[in-house]
Design a protein around this motif. Structure first.
Motif, PDB file in Angstrom:
ATOM      1  N   ASN A 130     -10.293  -1.949  -5.315  1.00  0.00           N
ATOM      2  CA  ASN A 130     -12.124  -1.177  -5.565  1.00  0.00           C
ATOM      3  C   ASN A 130     -12.178  -0.407  -4.133  1.00  0.00           C
ATOM      4  O   ASN A 130     -13.157  -0.145  -3.680  1.00  0.00           O
ATOM      5  CB  ASN A 130     -13.147  -1.607  -5.701  1.00  0.00           C
ATOM      6  N   ALA A 131     -11.033  -0.385  -3.475  1.00  0.00           N
ATOM      7  CA  ALA A 131     -11.043   0.502  -1.945  1.00  0.00           C
ATOM      8  C   ALA A 131     -10.947   2.292  -1.838  1.00  0.00           C
ATOM      9  O   ALA A 131     -10.392   2.147  -3.102  1.00  0.00           O
ATOM     10  CB  ALA A 131     -10.664  -0.071  -0.640  1.00  0.00           C
ATOM     11  N   SER A 132     -11.060   2.746  -1.734  1.00  0.00           N
ATOM     12  CA  SER A 132     -11.099   4.062  -1.781  1.00  0.00           C
ATOM     13  C   SER A 132      -9.978   4.851  -0.841  1.00  0.00           C
ATOM     14  O   SER A 132      -8.874   3.714   0.591  1.00  0.00           O
ATOM     15  CB  SER A 132     -11.955   4.463  -1.241  1.00  0.00           C
ATOM     16  N   GLU A 133      -9.531   5.785  -1.155  1.00  0.00           N
ATOM     17  CA  GLU A 133      -8.250   6.300  -0.390  1.00  0.00           C
ATOM     18  C   GLU A 133      -8.922   6.889   1.247  1.00  0.00           C
ATOM     19  O   GLU A 133      -8.056   6.640   2.298  1.00  0.00           O
ATOM     20  CB  GLU A 133      -7.834   7.974  -0.726  1.00  0.00           C
ATOM     21  N   ASP A 134      -9.848   6.468   1.374  1.00  0.00           N
ATOM     22  CA  ASP A 134     -11.105   7.162   2.721  1.00  0.00           C
ATOM     23  C   ASP A 134     -10.851   5.880   3.766  1.00  0.00           C
ATOM     24  O   ASP A 134     -10.665   5.702   4.512  1.00  0.00           O
ATOM     25  CB  ASP A 134     -12.378   7.308   2.610  1.00  0.00           C
ATOM     26  N   ASP A 135     -11.048   4.213   3.391  1.00  0.00           N
ATOM     27  CA  ASP A 135     -10.781   3.582   3.714  1.00  0.00           C
ATOM     28  C   ASP A 135      -8.821   3.226   4.253  1.00  0.00           C
ATOM     29  O   ASP A 135      -8.748   2.834   5.377  1.00  0.00           O
ATOM     30  CB  ASP A 135     -10.400   2.410   2.087  1.00  0.00           C
ATOM     31  N   LEU A 136      -8.159   3.824   3.383  1.00  0.00           N
ATOM     32  CA  LEU A 136      -6.516   3.841   3.870  1.00  0.00           C
ATOM     33  C   LEU A 136      -6.629   5.157   4.898  1.00  0.00           C
ATOM     34  O   LEU A 136      -6.117   5.053   6.281  1.00  0.00           O
ATOM     35  CB  LEU A 136      -5.799   4.610   2.915  1.00  0.00           C
ATOM     36  N   LYS A 137      -7.365   6.209   5.182  1.00  0.00           N
ATOM     37  CA  LYS A 137      -7.340   7.099   6.257  1.00  0.00           C
ATOM     38  C   LYS A 137      -7.814   6.624   7.365  1.00  0.00           C
ATOM     39  O   LYS A 137      -7.447   6.899   8.463  1.00  0.00           O
ATOM     40  CB  LYS A 137      -8.445   8.441   5.295  1.00  0.00           C
ATOM     41  N   ILE A 138      -9.445   5.688   7.001  1.00  0.00           N
ATOM     42  CA  ILE A 138     -10.057   5.048   8.401  1.00  0.00           C
ATOM     43  C   ILE A 138      -9.159   4.290   8.793  1.00  0.00           C
ATOM     44  O   ILE A 138      -8.763   4.374  10.075  1.00  0.00           O
ATOM     45  CB  ILE A 138     -10.819   4.405   7.817  1.00  0.00           C
ATOM     46  N   LEU A 139      -8.215   3.215   8.232  1.00  0.00           N
ATOM     47  CA  LEU A 139      -7.321   2.208   8.887  1.00  0.00           C
ATOM     48  C   LEU A 139      -5.966   3.517   9.716  1.00  0.00           C
ATOM     49  O   LEU A 139      -6.152   2.478  10.448  1.00  0.00           O
ATOM     50  CB  LEU A 139      -6.150   1.339   7.837  1.00  0.00           C
ATOM     51  N   ILE A 140      -5.560   4.382   9.361  1.00  0.00           N
ATOM     52  CA  ILE A 140      -4.845   5.207   9.956  1.00  0.00           C
ATOM     53  C   ILE A 140      -5.284   5.351  10.988  1.00  0.00           C
ATOM     54  O   ILE A 140      -4.842   5.566  12.118  1.00  0.00           O
ATOM     55  CB  ILE A 140      -3.856   5.671   8.949  1.00  0.00           C
ATOM     56  N   ALA A 141      -6.240   6.135  10.976  1.00  0.00           N
ATOM     57  CA  ALA A 141      -7.161   7.483  11.993  1.00  0.00           C
ATOM     58  C   ALA A 141      -6.981   6.184  13.055  1.00  0.00           C
ATOM     59  O   ALA A 141      -7.579   6.189  14.512  1.00  0.00           O
ATOM     60  CB  ALA A 141      -8.225   8.056  11.901  1.00  0.00           C
ATOM     61  N   LYS A 142      -8.095   4.720  13.252  1.00  0.00           N
ATOM     62  CA  LYS A 142      -8.352   4.157  13.788  1.00  0.00           C
ATOM     63  C   LYS A 142      -7.231   3.111  14.608  1.00  0.00           C
ATOM     64  O   LYS A 142      -7.054   2.737  15.400  1.00  0.00           O
ATOM     65  CB  LYS A 142      -9.397   2.826  12.994  1.00  0.00           C
ATOM     66  N   GLY A 143      -5.706   3.172  14.068  1.00  0.00           N
ATOM     67  CA  GLY A 143      -4.388   2.998  14.660  1.00  0.00           C
ATOM     68  C   GLY A 143      -4.245   1.342  14.570  1.00  0.00           C
ATOM     69  O   GLY A 143      -3.539   0.176  14.199  1.00  0.00           O
ATOM     70  N   PHE A 144      -5.108   0.814  13.089  1.00  0.00           N
ATOM     71  CA  PHE A 144      -4.789  -0.308  12.644  1.00  0.00           C
ATOM     72  C   PHE A 144      -3.038  -0.463  11.779  1.00  0.00           C
ATOM     73  O   PHE A 144      -2.556  -1.637  11.619  1.00  0.00           O
ATOM     74  CB  PHE A 144      -5.789  -0.773  11.849  1.00  0.00           C
ATOM     75  N   ILE A 145      -2.878   0.193  11.214  1.00  0.00           N
ATOM     76  CA  ILE A 145      -1.574   0.967  10.480  1.00  0.00           C
ATOM     77  C   ILE A 145      -0.775   1.401  10.381  1.00  0.00           C
ATOM     78  O   ILE A 145      -1.447   2.479  11.317  1.00  0.00           O
ATOM     79  CB  ILE A 145      -2.042   0.079   8.616  1.00  0.00           C
ATOM     80  N   ILE A 146       0.437   1.885  10.093  1.00  0.00           N
ATOM     81  CA  ILE A 146       1.060   3.109  10.398  1.00  0.00           C
ATOM     82  C   ILE A 146       1.716   3.268   9.028  1.00  0.00           C
ATOM     83  O   ILE A 146       2.339   2.523   8.358  1.00  0.00           O
ATOM     84  CB  ILE A 146       2.026   2.405  11.581  1.00  0.00           C
TER      85      ILE A 146
END
Length: 191
Positions: free
Chosen positions: A52-68
């Motif tokens: 139940n996460a959102s696409e925005d959570d994925l974008k945050i992880l990418i923008a913050k550099g936690f995932i590539i």
């Protein structure tokens, strides 16, 4: 894939991590549990739906550099080797060989291969937020006054090469062409 996963306190207790919304933090933990032995997550969007996460959570992880992210839809946890250590007799290599070949490991962190000018070989989503400059509404489109009381010339946006040099000095992985294109689209939207 191993049944046990670890998370380094150096990563998950950092201010940089804790500044994210709790839903993005939870998504990171779930990715860590679902990743293969090299840190690759094969179905990141499926995990978003299951948690139940959102696409925005994925974008945050990418923008913050936690995932590539990769063009194939796969993601890798950047700090995987800091979080986890597997004995060689329990290690199963990833099946995402093409994606693994696009990565370098620097200080136990994954990063995309760089070209000779410091730009990643592949154009992935980058966090432009740390290089944006905000201008107040009063200063856009008006001449500003310099310290000596005279008028200064109008702001001239930097060239792609100037942005590239600046990013190299700062050591970040911003695609200069993407940044200039993004900035140009925002400026043209206002007029």
């Amino acid at each position: 894939m191993a049944n046990r996963r670890m998370f380094s306190r150096d990563i998950v207790c950092s201010d940089h991590f804790l500044d994210m919304p709790s839903s993005a933090q939870a998504l990171y933990f779930q990715y860590g549990l679902e990743a293969d032995d090299d840190g690759f997550v094969s179905a990141p969007k499926k995990i978003i739906r299951l948690t139940n996460a959102s696409e925005d959570d994925l974008k945050i992880l990418i923008a913050k550099g936690f995932i590539i992210p990769f063009d194939s839809g796969v993601v890798v946890i950047r700090d995987w080797k800091i979080n986890n250590y597997l004995r060689k007799d329990r290690y199963t290599p990833t099946r995402f060989k093409a994606e693994l070949e696009q990565l370098d490991t620097v200080d136990d962190r994954y990063q995309l291969h760089m070209t000779s000018n410091g730009i990643p070989i592949s154009n992935h989503m980058v966090g432009i937020t740390d290089t944006q400059v905000r201008l107040g509404k009063d200063s856009i489109g008006k001449d500003s006054i310099n310290n000596k009381g005279g008028k200064s010339s109008r702001f001239i946006p930097p060239t792609v090469e100037e942005v590239r040099e600046y990013c190299l000095e700062r050591g970040n992985n911003v695609d200069a062409q993407c940044f200039v294109d993004f900035y140009s689209s925002k400026v043209s939207d206002k007029y």
